[in-house]
Design a protein around this motif. Structure first.
Motif, mmCIF file in Angstrom:
data_model
loop_
_atom_site.group_PDB
_atom_site.id
_atom_site.type_symbol
_atom_site.label_atom_id
_atom_site.label_comp_id
_atom_site.label_asym_id
_atom_site.label_seq_id
_atom_site.Cartn_x
_atom_site.Cartn_y
_atom_site.Cartn_z
ATOM 1 N N ALA A 35 6.939 55.596 -79.596
ATOM 2 C CA ALA A 35 6.242 56.332 -80.547
ATOM 3 C C ALA A 35 5.334 57.552 -80.305
ATOM 4 N N ASP A 36 5.055 58.403 -81.234
ATOM 5 C CA ASP A 36 4.009 59.271 -80.715
ATOM 6 C C ASP A 36 2.716 58.735 -80.423
ATOM 7 N N SER A 37 2.349 57.435 -81.259
ATOM 8 C CA SER A 37 1.124 56.964 -81.029
ATOM 9 C C SER A 37 1.177 55.822 -79.846
ATOM 10 N N PHE A 38 2.220 55.945 -79.153
ATOM 11 C CA PHE A 38 2.129 54.766 -77.805
ATOM 12 C C PHE A 38 0.999 54.916 -77.065
ATOM 13 N N PHE A 39 0.819 53.745 -76.624
ATOM 14 C CA PHE A 39 -0.326 53.622 -75.717
ATOM 15 C C PHE A 39 0.073 52.371 -74.714
ATOM 16 N N GLU A 40 -0.493 52.052 -73.645
ATOM 17 C CA GLU A 40 -0.308 50.805 -72.754
ATOM 18 C C GLU A 40 -1.428 50.361 -71.943
ATOM 19 N N PHE A 41 -1.466 49.072 -71.717
ATOM 20 C CA PHE A 41 -2.767 48.443 -70.811
ATOM 21 C C PHE A 41 -1.507 48.101 -69.723
ATOM 22 N N GLY A 42 -1.379 48.688 -68.620
ATOM 23 C CA GLY A 42 -0.598 48.402 -67.531
ATOM 24 C C GLY A 42 -1.209 47.202 -66.693
ATOM 25 N N SER A 43 -0.102 46.607 -65.977
ATOM 26 C CA SER A 43 -0.622 45.544 -65.245
ATOM 27 C C SER A 43 -1.616 45.844 -64.066
ATOM 28 N N SER A 44 -1.474 47.388 -63.769
ATOM 29 C CA SER A 44 -2.283 47.682 -62.875
ATOM 30 C C SER A 44 -3.705 48.176 -63.225
ATOM 31 N N GLY A 45 -4.026 47.796 -64.514
ATOM 32 C CA GLY A 45 -5.311 48.102 -65.018
ATOM 33 C C GLY A 45 -5.491 49.362 -65.746
ATOM 34 N N LYS A 46 -4.456 50.347 -65.340
ATOM 35 C CA LYS A 46 -4.552 51.607 -66.055
ATOM 36 C C LYS A 46 -4.100 51.464 -67.750
ATOM 37 N N VAL A 47 -4.908 52.496 -68.460
ATOM 38 C CA VAL A 47 -4.498 52.628 -69.854
ATOM 39 C C VAL A 47 -3.767 54.162 -69.974
ATOM 40 N N LEU A 48 -2.628 54.105 -70.331
ATOM 41 C CA LEU A 48 -1.832 55.159 -70.629
ATOM 42 C C LEU A 48 -1.540 55.678 -72.182
ATOM 43 N N TYR A 49 -1.498 56.801 -72.504
ATOM 44 C CA TYR A 49 -1.529 57.343 -73.588
ATOM 45 C C TYR A 49 -0.103 58.377 -73.656
ATOM 46 N N LYS A 50 0.778 58.206 -74.622
ATOM 47 C CA LYS A 50 1.709 59.214 -74.711
ATOM 48 C C LYS A 50 1.241 60.566 -74.948
ATOM 49 N N ASN A 51 0.319 60.616 -75.815
ATOM 50 C CA ASN A 51 -0.249 61.842 -76.102
ATOM 51 C C ASN A 51 -0.861 62.752 -75.138
ATOM 52 N N GLU A 52 -1.096 62.147 -73.966
ATOM 53 C CA GLU A 52 -1.646 62.502 -72.901
ATOM 54 C C GLU A 52 -0.611 63.516 -72.006
ATOM 55 N N SER A 53 0.733 63.402 -72.540
ATOM 56 C CA SER A 53 1.913 64.159 -72.077
ATOM 57 C C SER A 53 2.569 63.410 -71.188
ATOM 58 N N VAL A 54 3.803 63.052 -71.894
ATOM 59 C CA VAL A 54 4.687 61.899 -71.144
ATOM 60 C C VAL A 54 5.057 62.488 -69.760
ATOM 61 N N GLY A 55 5.219 63.686 -69.290
ATOM 62 C CA GLY A 55 5.269 63.952 -68.023
ATOM 63 C C GLY A 55 4.207 63.634 -66.984
ATOM 64 N N GLU A 56 3.161 63.398 -67.558
ATOM 65 C CA GLU A 56 1.937 63.030 -66.575
ATOM 66 C C GLU A 56 1.908 61.462 -66.594
ATOM 67 N N MET A 57 2.687 60.832 -67.478
ATOM 68 C CA MET A 57 2.461 59.033 -67.267
ATOM 69 C C MET A 57 2.692 58.498 -66.049
ATOM 70 N N ASN A 58 3.708 59.091 -65.218
ATOM 71 C CA ASN A 58 3.825 58.677 -63.723
ATOM 72 C C ASN A 58 3.972 57.114 -63.798
ATOM 73 N N LEU A 59 5.147 56.663 -64.506
ATOM 74 C CA LEU A 59 5.418 55.204 -64.624
ATOM 75 C C LEU A 59 6.085 54.671 -63.224
ATOM 76 N N GLY A 60 6.412 55.587 -62.329
ATOM 77 C CA GLY A 60 6.804 55.148 -61.276
ATOM 78 C C GLY A 60 8.064 54.284 -60.937
ATOM 79 N N ILE A 61 8.544 54.434 -59.694
ATOM 80 C CA ILE A 61 9.825 53.886 -59.684
ATOM 81 C C ILE A 61 9.807 52.121 -59.428
ATOM 82 N N VAL A 62 10.723 51.475 -60.148
ATOM 83 C CA VAL A 62 10.368 49.873 -59.961
ATOM 84 C C VAL A 62 11.612 49.116 -59.628
ATOM 85 N N GLN A 63 11.357 47.827 -59.269
ATOM 86 C CA GLN A 63 12.574 47.079 -59.251
ATOM 87 C C GLN A 63 12.416 45.772 -59.856
#
Length: 119
Positions: A35-63
């Motif tokens: 959603a445009d209003s998306f935000f996340e409290f990551g397990s890494s401790g980082k807070v991510l917001y979609k409106n900061e640019s999806v391209g800069e979210m750097n979700l990383g490769i995971v398994q």
């Protein structure tokens, strides 16, 4: 009861999709799923917001492997999902929760949180 089963399966598939490396690096896919209003409290401790640019979210490769998936409807248009994740790359377990909203006929993730736990 059939409605809930299909809703649970649909949200499970969307959560699983967000774990796939090709989705996590795709601006188009993330734009469609979050959603445009998306935000996340990551397990890494980082807070991510979609409106900061999806391209800069750097979700990383995971398994990651998902288990214990449940849905908790809060209304007809808002659902809380909860599940466990095992990240094979970091050998870390976490509890996850997401809030999905039905927006213009499509489920979009509004909020996500990951909390590290011991196995």
């Amino acid at each position: 009861m059939e409605y809930r089963f299909s809703l649970k399966e649909q949200l499970f598939q969307l959560e699983e999709k967000l774990l796939k490396p090709e989705i996590r690096i795709s601006n188009d896919e993330l734009t469609n799923l979050l959603a445009d209003s998306f935000f996340e409290f990551g397990s890494s401790g980082k807070v991510l917001y979609k409106n900061e640019s999806v391209g800069e979210m750097n979700l990383g490769i995971v398994q990651m492997e998902m288990s214990d998936f449940e849905i908790h409807p809060l209304s007809e248009e808002i659902v809380l999902t909860t599940y466990r994740i095992y990240n094979a790359m970091t050998e870390q377990h976490s509890l996850r929760s997401s809030i999905w909203k039905l927006i213009d006929g499509r489920w979009k993730m509004h909020f996500h949180q990951g909390t590290k736990v011991t196995s």
